[in-house]
Motif scaffolding. Sequence first.
Motif, mmCIF file in Angstrom:
data_model
loop_
_atom_site.group_PDB
_atom_site.id
_atom_site.type_symbol
_atom_site.label_atom_id
_atom_site.label_comp_id
_atom_site.label_asym_id
_atom_site.label_seq_id
_atom_site.Cartn_x
_atom_site.Cartn_y
_atom_site.Cartn_z
ATOM 1 N N THR A 69 25.458 35.207 48.730
ATOM 2 C CA THR A 69 24.271 34.587 49.313
ATOM 3 C C THR A 69 24.737 33.386 50.129
ATOM 4 O OG1 THR A 69 23.866 33.057 47.476
ATOM 5 C CG2 THR A 69 22.942 35.282 47.275
ATOM 6 N N ALA A 70 23.779 32.657 50.670
ATOM 7 C CA ALA A 70 24.144 31.457 51.424
ATOM 8 C C ALA A 70 24.781 30.407 50.521
ATOM 9 C CB ALA A 70 22.911 30.884 52.123
ATOM 10 N N GLU A 71 24.529 30.481 49.194
ATOM 11 C CA GLU A 71 25.058 29.481 48.260
ATOM 12 C C GLU A 71 26.173 30.013 47.368
ATOM 13 O OE1 GLU A 71 21.709 30.151 48.418
ATOM 14 O OE2 GLU A 71 21.289 28.480 49.800
ATOM 15 N N ASP A 72 26.361 31.321 47.308
ATOM 16 C CA ASP A 72 27.325 31.901 46.364
ATOM 17 C C ASP A 72 28.364 32.744 47.085
ATOM 18 O OD1 ASP A 72 26.160 31.461 43.426
ATOM 19 O OD2 ASP A 72 24.481 31.893 44.772
ATOM 20 N N SER A 73 29.604 32.617 46.614
ATOM 21 C CA SER A 73 30.689 33.449 47.141
ATOM 22 C C SER A 73 31.647 33.783 46.012
ATOM 23 C CB SER A 73 31.430 32.742 48.274
ATOM 24 O OG SER A 73 32.026 31.534 47.815
ATOM 25 N N ARG A 118 26.942 26.547 45.618
ATOM 26 C CA ARG A 118 26.505 25.278 46.192
ATOM 27 C C ARG A 118 25.062 25.027 45.776
ATOM 28 N NH1 ARG A 118 25.859 24.137 52.584
ATOM 29 N NH2 ARG A 118 24.147 25.588 52.182
ATOM 30 N N TRP A 119 24.858 23.985 44.964
ATOM 31 C CA TRP A 119 23.540 23.660 44.462
ATOM 32 C C TRP A 119 22.695 22.960 45.532
ATOM 33 C CZ3 TRP A 119 22.655 25.727 39.799
ATOM 34 C CH2 TRP A 119 23.761 26.026 39.000
ATOM 35 N N ALA A 120 23.341 22.083 46.278
ATOM 36 C CA ALA A 120 22.691 21.314 47.331
ATOM 37 C C ALA A 120 23.797 20.777 48.224
ATOM 38 C CB ALA A 120 21.850 20.174 46.742
ATOM 39 N N PRO A 121 23.470 20.259 49.393
ATOM 40 C CA PRO A 121 24.525 19.656 50.216
ATOM 41 C C PRO A 121 25.262 18.564 49.445
ATOM 42 C CG PRO A 121 22.523 19.933 51.502
ATOM 43 C CD PRO A 121 22.158 20.283 50.093
ATOM 44 N N LEU A 126 32.735 25.236 40.994
ATOM 45 C CA LEU A 126 33.789 26.223 41.185
ATOM 46 C C LEU A 126 34.252 26.728 39.822
ATOM 47 C CD1 LEU A 126 35.935 24.261 43.808
ATOM 48 C CD2 LEU A 126 34.171 25.969 44.276
ATOM 49 N N LEU A 127 34.436 28.022 39.708
ATOM 50 C CA LEU A 127 34.945 28.651 38.493
ATOM 51 C C LEU A 127 36.094 29.566 38.876
ATOM 52 C CD1 LEU A 127 34.697 29.290 35.433
ATOM 53 C CD2 LEU A 127 33.127 31.148 36.070
ATOM 54 N N LEU A 128 37.241 29.407 38.182
ATOM 55 C CA LEU A 128 38.428 30.212 38.477
ATOM 56 C C LEU A 128 39.007 30.750 37.180
ATOM 57 C CD1 LEU A 128 40.543 31.195 40.580
ATOM 58 C CD2 LEU A 128 41.843 29.119 40.069
ATOM 59 N N ALA A 129 39.208 32.068 37.131
ATOM 60 C CA ALA A 129 39.855 32.731 36.003
ATOM 61 C C ALA A 129 41.116 33.418 36.504
ATOM 62 C CB ALA A 129 38.915 33.743 35.352
ATOM 63 N N SER A 130 42.193 33.326 35.718
ATOM 64 C CA SER A 130 43.483 33.861 36.143
ATOM 65 C C SER A 130 44.162 34.581 34.976
ATOM 66 C CB SER A 130 44.408 32.741 36.643
ATOM 67 O OG SER A 130 43.805 31.995 37.679
ATOM 68 N N TYR A 131 45.034 35.521 35.342
ATOM 69 C CA TYR A 131 45.828 36.241 34.344
ATOM 70 C C TYR A 131 47.196 36.540 34.933
ATOM 71 C CZ TYR A 131 47.557 39.853 31.209
ATOM 72 O OH TYR A 131 48.340 40.572 30.350
ATOM 73 N N TYR A 132 48.242 36.296 34.129
ATOM 74 C CA TYR A 132 49.620 36.570 34.538
ATOM 75 C C TYR A 132 50.290 37.429 33.479
ATOM 76 C CZ TYR A 132 49.004 32.544 37.670
ATOM 77 O OH TYR A 132 48.547 31.679 38.618
ATOM 78 N N GLU A 179 39.197 27.782 34.492
ATOM 79 C CA GLU A 179 38.957 26.405 34.942
ATOM 80 C C GLU A 179 37.576 26.304 35.569
ATOM 81 O OE1 GLU A 179 40.888 22.879 37.772
ATOM 82 O OE2 GLU A 179 41.921 24.802 37.506
ATOM 83 N N LEU A 180 36.844 25.251 35.181
ATOM 84 C CA LEU A 180 35.520 24.968 35.726
ATOM 85 C C LEU A 180 35.552 23.582 36.362
ATOM 86 C CD1 LEU A 180 32.538 25.885 36.000
ATOM 87 C CD2 LEU A 180 32.094 24.670 33.852
ATOM 88 N N GLN A 181 35.069 23.483 37.603
ATOM 89 C CA GLN A 181 35.127 22.220 38.343
ATOM 90 C C GLN A 181 33.797 21.959 39.043
ATOM 91 O OE1 GLN A 181 37.332 21.396 42.320
ATOM 92 N NE2 GLN A 181 38.818 20.885 40.721
ATOM 93 N N GLN A 182 33.373 20.696 38.995
ATOM 94 C CA GLN A 182 32.151 20.267 39.678
ATOM 95 C C GLN A 182 32.491 19.177 40.687
ATOM 96 O OE1 GLN A 182 28.914 21.385 39.501
ATOM 97 N NE2 GLN A 182 28.494 19.946 41.167
ATOM 98 N N ILE A 183 31.919 19.295 41.886
ATOM 99 C CA ILE A 183 32.158 18.334 42.962
ATOM 100 C C ILE A 183 30.823 17.757 43.409
ATOM 101 C CG2 ILE A 183 33.112 18.000 45.272
ATOM 102 C CD1 ILE A 183 34.860 20.448 44.805
#
Length: 265
Positions: A69-73, A118-121, A126-132, A179-183
């Motif tokens: 969507t315009a807010e989600d990728s 993106r909640w608002a301007p 951001l949420l990132l999951a990884s596996y090695y 990892e979860l990150q808020q900006i």
Amino acid sequence: RFFDTPAIALSSLTLWNGNGDWGQGASVFGTLGGLGYAIDAQYQSLNGWRPNQDSERLQLGIIAKQQITAEDSLYLQVGSSRQRAGDAAYHWDPANANLSLRVKQDQLPFVHAGWSHRWAPGSQTLLLASYYDDELEMSDPARPVPFLRQTGGVVTVVDTQRAVYDLDLQSKYRLGSVELQQIWQSSIHTVVAGGRYQHGEVDTAAQLSGPLPPPLWDQSIDTPMDRVSGYAYYQIEPWDWLRLNAGGSYETLRSPSNPDLPPLN
């Protein structure tokens, strides 16, 4: 229109050196609607400048980003890596290089999956999951083992030429990470806060054998690894020529101290 991303494009790069070193890289990439993608392949073969300095590496990867969507990728990266090498380290004296060491390392696969909202301007999560999944094999049929000579409890001689042994090591390393990150960002203020959790397993077996049985060292370990991290940073830029930063982080780590070379612990 010269800067528009096409639906499909191809790039290729070849490098060659006078001693026979060469590398080849290729990429197929493009944009289809809200989907951006790239398929990459890289191969490198190095002969080195002395015996047993050769190395070979093959990397394959797929990267994709989908605008939901315009807010989600969504973001996805899947890849693999294959490496084979001798003693590729640099030595001050080339005569000190190890002529019998061979190393194999495979990462099959490594995966990164991410989500951005993106909640608002100026406000974004951001949420990132990884596996090695990493496998390492090391063999050295002429591994020197140091012997210490003591006089009065003081080491006076370190003898590395007395005997050589056959080293055989296999190690498997699996790691998962979230990892979860808020900006938050305004005209002059930026706040970044987040946390990360990682869990992995290290399974290693090592054997050091001499000319006569039994082995000098035969050991295996299967131990977990856990890491918890948290962080927060603040930045203010009142003028273009002044930027102030402050922040802090916390981390706790539980892992084996030496899972790679005997003695393992």
